[in-house]
Write a protein that holds these residues in place. Structure first.
Motif, short mmCIF file in Angstrom:
data_model
loop_
_atom_site.label_atom_id
_atom_site.label_comp_id
_atom_site.label_asym_id
_atom_site.label_seq_id
_atom_site.Cartn_x
_atom_site.Cartn_y
_atom_site.Cartn_z
N SER A 64 0.84 -1.20 0.00
CA SER A 64 0.00 0.00 0.00
C SER A 64 0.88 1.25 0.00
O SER A 64 1.04 1.90 1.03
CB SER A 64 -0.92 0.01 1.22
OG SER A 64 -1.81 -1.07 1.20
N PHE A 104 0.98 4.76 -0.98
CA PHE A 104 0.00 5.79 -1.34
C PHE A 104 0.64 6.87 -2.20
O PHE A 104 1.66 7.46 -1.82
CB PHE A 104 -0.60 6.42 -0.08
CG PHE A 104 -1.64 5.58 0.58
CD1 PHE A 104 -2.98 5.95 0.54
CD2 PHE A 104 -1.30 4.42 1.25
CE1 PHE A 104 -3.96 5.17 1.14
CE2 PHE A 104 -2.27 3.63 1.87
CZ PHE A 104 -3.60 4.01 1.81
N ILE A 123 -2.87 3.72 -5.33
CA ILE A 123 -2.26 3.06 -4.17
C ILE A 123 -1.51 1.86 -4.74
O ILE A 123 -2.11 0.85 -5.11
CB ILE A 123 -3.31 2.63 -3.14
CG1 ILE A 123 -4.08 3.85 -2.63
CG2 ILE A 123 -2.63 1.90 -1.98
CD1 ILE A 123 -5.21 3.51 -1.68
N ARG A 182 -7.00 5.15 -6.30
CA ARG A 182 -6.24 6.22 -5.66
C ARG A 182 -6.97 6.73 -4.41
O ARG A 182 -8.20 6.61 -4.30
CB ARG A 182 -6.05 7.38 -6.64
CG ARG A 182 -7.34 8.10 -7.01
CD ARG A 182 -7.11 9.12 -8.10
NE ARG A 182 -8.32 9.94 -8.30
CZ ARG A 182 -8.42 10.90 -9.21
NH1 ARG A 182 -7.38 11.14 -10.01
NH2 ARG A 182 -9.52 11.61 -9.29
N PRO A 183 -6.24 7.31 -3.45
CA PRO A 183 -6.87 7.81 -2.22
C PRO A 183 -7.72 9.05 -2.48
O PRO A 183 -7.52 9.76 -3.47
CB PRO A 183 -5.68 8.13 -1.32
CG PRO A 183 -4.54 8.36 -2.26
CD PRO A 183 -4.77 7.47 -3.44
N ALA A 184 -8.65 9.30 -1.59
CA ALA A 184 -9.55 10.45 -1.73
C ALA A 184 -8.91 11.74 -1.26
O ALA A 184 -9.44 12.84 -1.50
CB ALA A 184 -10.83 10.20 -0.93
N THR A 185 -7.75 11.63 -0.58
CA THR A 185 -7.08 12.82 -0.06
C THR A 185 -5.67 12.92 -0.63
O THR A 185 -5.11 11.93 -1.11
CB THR A 185 -7.00 12.77 1.48
OG1 THR A 185 -6.35 11.54 1.86
CG2 THR A 185 -8.38 12.83 2.10
N LYS A 223 -1.76 14.16 0.33
CA LYS A 223 -0.83 14.58 1.37
C LYS A 223 -0.43 16.03 1.12
O LYS A 223 -0.15 16.42 -0.02
CB LYS A 223 0.42 13.69 1.37
CG LYS A 223 1.45 14.09 2.42
CD LYS A 223 2.67 13.20 2.35
CE LYS A 223 3.73 13.68 3.34
NZ LYS A 223 4.96 12.85 3.28
N LEU A 240 -3.81 15.77 5.51
CA LEU A 240 -4.48 15.22 4.34
C LEU A 240 -5.59 16.16 3.93
O LEU A 240 -6.42 16.56 4.74
CB LEU A 240 -5.04 13.83 4.66
CG LEU A 240 -4.01 12.77 5.05
CD1 LEU A 240 -4.70 11.48 5.46
CD2 LEU A 240 -3.02 12.53 3.92
N ARG A 275 -8.99 15.85 -2.22
CA ARG A 275 -8.40 16.19 -3.51
C ARG A 275 -9.24 17.17 -4.33
O ARG A 275 -8.70 17.90 -5.15
CB ARG A 275 -8.09 14.93 -4.32
CG ARG A 275 -9.28 14.13 -4.76
CD ARG A 275 -8.89 13.06 -5.79
NE ARG A 275 -7.88 12.13 -5.34
CZ ARG A 275 -6.68 12.00 -5.93
NH1 ARG A 275 -6.35 12.74 -6.96
NH2 ARG A 275 -5.81 11.11 -5.46
#
Length: 446
Positions: free
Chosen positions: A272, A274, A279, A305-308, A310, A431, A434
């Motif tokens: 994982s 990110f 991911i 892909r992540p919703a947030t 970095k 975070l 996006r």
């Protein structure tokens, strides 16, 4: 089968320039990337931009562009870099000036913005991941907030005909993934292929690390000709599989071992990893040596892909003062220790206000600490170092001054004293959804 050749011209801001020139001259590349941003460097760039609105981009941008721009233009090699740091627009403008001076008025130079999200954070209620405190708790110490962008704005810039793409804060593998998506037309939800492309980007992002630089350890992992270390090239196929290699005859080496070490670099969970684009899953990667300095890479995977995104927060943390002085010959360690004891007592006598301090004998206990170093043999020479964190520059300056007085105030034989004091820009992470980040592309062209 179509193959795209991507060379890594830099692995950090201050990296060597000659390997990038070698890649441009002999690498038979389609793309040359420069990865030049660490966590803290963009905050430092923001500080420079505050002092001068035309600064804030990588300090070696001009030198790098002067070295490779014409070579790349003549060979049709496109350049993708995050050397824009805190000021991609100024970086693109400077690159345009260099292109004109080199007789390259036709170059289309794109700057990608949108990673600077400071205004977004100031208008919202967000939490710092490192400590759980609200972002607003930083108050006026907060100087920057930059979200990690993904590959899509690079894809869009290349699609619009950009010859040079300059970004600010962007995920390191995206510098490679963007060109690959553009060239092969990968779908935004083709998670397996995006994971494989991210793998290739991860292997290239630190440049000389994968060609044996950081890998080298004399007597255990010998690497030849490190002074002429060649930087890596990825030959990438449409399915994302790749061969990592370098310019023939350049220093260093590309082996399964060098690639494995880079594969594990900065990876917390191989299943994982990110990124803004995917991911990635590196747990089933296959690494195979297919010839001298040629290593095949496959087996990367991924999921949605992540919703947030970095986001790195840069803030004014404190000041650091430092002083150093050397002792050599018989009794060097004892004299060095006495020097540290004197400085410690002097701080108490004169009332230097220090929030945190450390006293080191470089060559004795500066890295592993007193407990692990206690059984070491007595050295012939040591360097005493005192470093302290303070709330003001004035107090930080006093630290180095006290060390310098050891020249004449004892113990005997001290020399080579140095001192410094500086402001510390520190970073924290959060975070950000996006959808609150809006990348934009700006062109410098005729």
């Amino acid at each position: 089968m179509k193959t795209i050749r991507i060379g890594a011209g830099a692995g950090y801001s201050g990296d060597r320039i000659e390997p990038a020139v070698e890649l441009a001259e002999k690498g038979e590349l389609d793309y040359l990337i420069f990865e030049c941003l660490a966590e803290r460097t963009i905050a430092i760039g923001q500080q420079a931009r505050r002092a001068d609105p035309q600064k804030g981009y990588d300090p070696l941008l001009a030198e790098r562009m002067q070295a490779v721009l014409k070579l790349c233009a003549d060979k049709g090699v496109k350049i993708v870099t995050n050397m824009g740091a805190a000021n991609p627009l100024a970086a693109a403008k400077k690159t345009r000036e260099i292109a004109l001076a080199l007789g390259l008025p036709h170059l289309k130079i794109a700057a990608i913005t949108g990673d600077d999200v400071l205004d977004v954070l100031l208008d919202g209620d967000y939490r710092i991941e490192d400590n759980g405190l609200p972002v607003k708790s930083l108050g006026d110490k907060l100087i920057s907030a930059n979200a990690y962008l993904g590959a899509q704005p690079i894809v869009d810039a290349l699609k619009a005909g950009a010859d040079v793409v300059i970004t600010g804060r962007i995920a390191d593998p995206a510098l490679v993934l963007g060109p690959l998506i553009h060239e092969f037309g990968w779908a935004a939800d083709d998670w397996k292929t995006l994971g494989q492309g991210t793998l290739v980007g991860h292997l290239l992002e630190c440049a000389g690390q994968v060609t044996g630089g950081y890998f080298a350890d004399p007597g255990k992992k010998d690497v030849k000709d490190l002074a002429r270390l060649g930087f890596p090239i990825a030959e990438v196929a449409a399915d994302g599989s790749a061969v990592i290699t370098k310019v023939a005859g350049s220093g260093g080496q590309v082996t399964a071992a060098t690639c494995k070490e880079q594969l594990l670099y900065e990876i917390h969970d191989p299943r994982s990893y990110f990124t803004p684009d995917v991911i990635a899953d590196f747990s089933q990667v296959i690494i195979t040596e297919t010839g001298p300095d040629r290593v095949a890479i496959s087996g990367g995977n991924g999921r949605a892909r992540p919703a947030t995104l970095k986001t790195t927060l840069g803030y004014l943390d404190s000041y650091v003062g430092e002083g150093q002085i050397s002792y050599a010959g018989p009794g060097a360690q004892a004299r060095g220790q006495l020097a540290l004891d004197i400085v410690r007592e002097r701080f108490a006598i004169t009332g230097v206000q220090i929030d945190e301090v450390r006293y080191d004998l470089i060559g004795v206990n500066a890295i592993h600490g007193a407990q692990l170093s206690s059984a070491a043999n007595e050295p012939y020479e040591v360097r005493a170092r005192v470093t302290g964190r303070t709330a003001s520059l004035r107090e930080a300056v006093r630290i180095g001054n006290e060390v310098e007085t050891l020249y004449t105030c004892g113990p005997a034989g001290g020399g080579g004293a140095t001192k410094s004091a500086r402001e510390v820009i520190a970073v924290l992470s959060m975070l950000l959804p996006r959808e609150l980040v809006a990348p934009a592309i700006h062109f410098e062209e005729n």
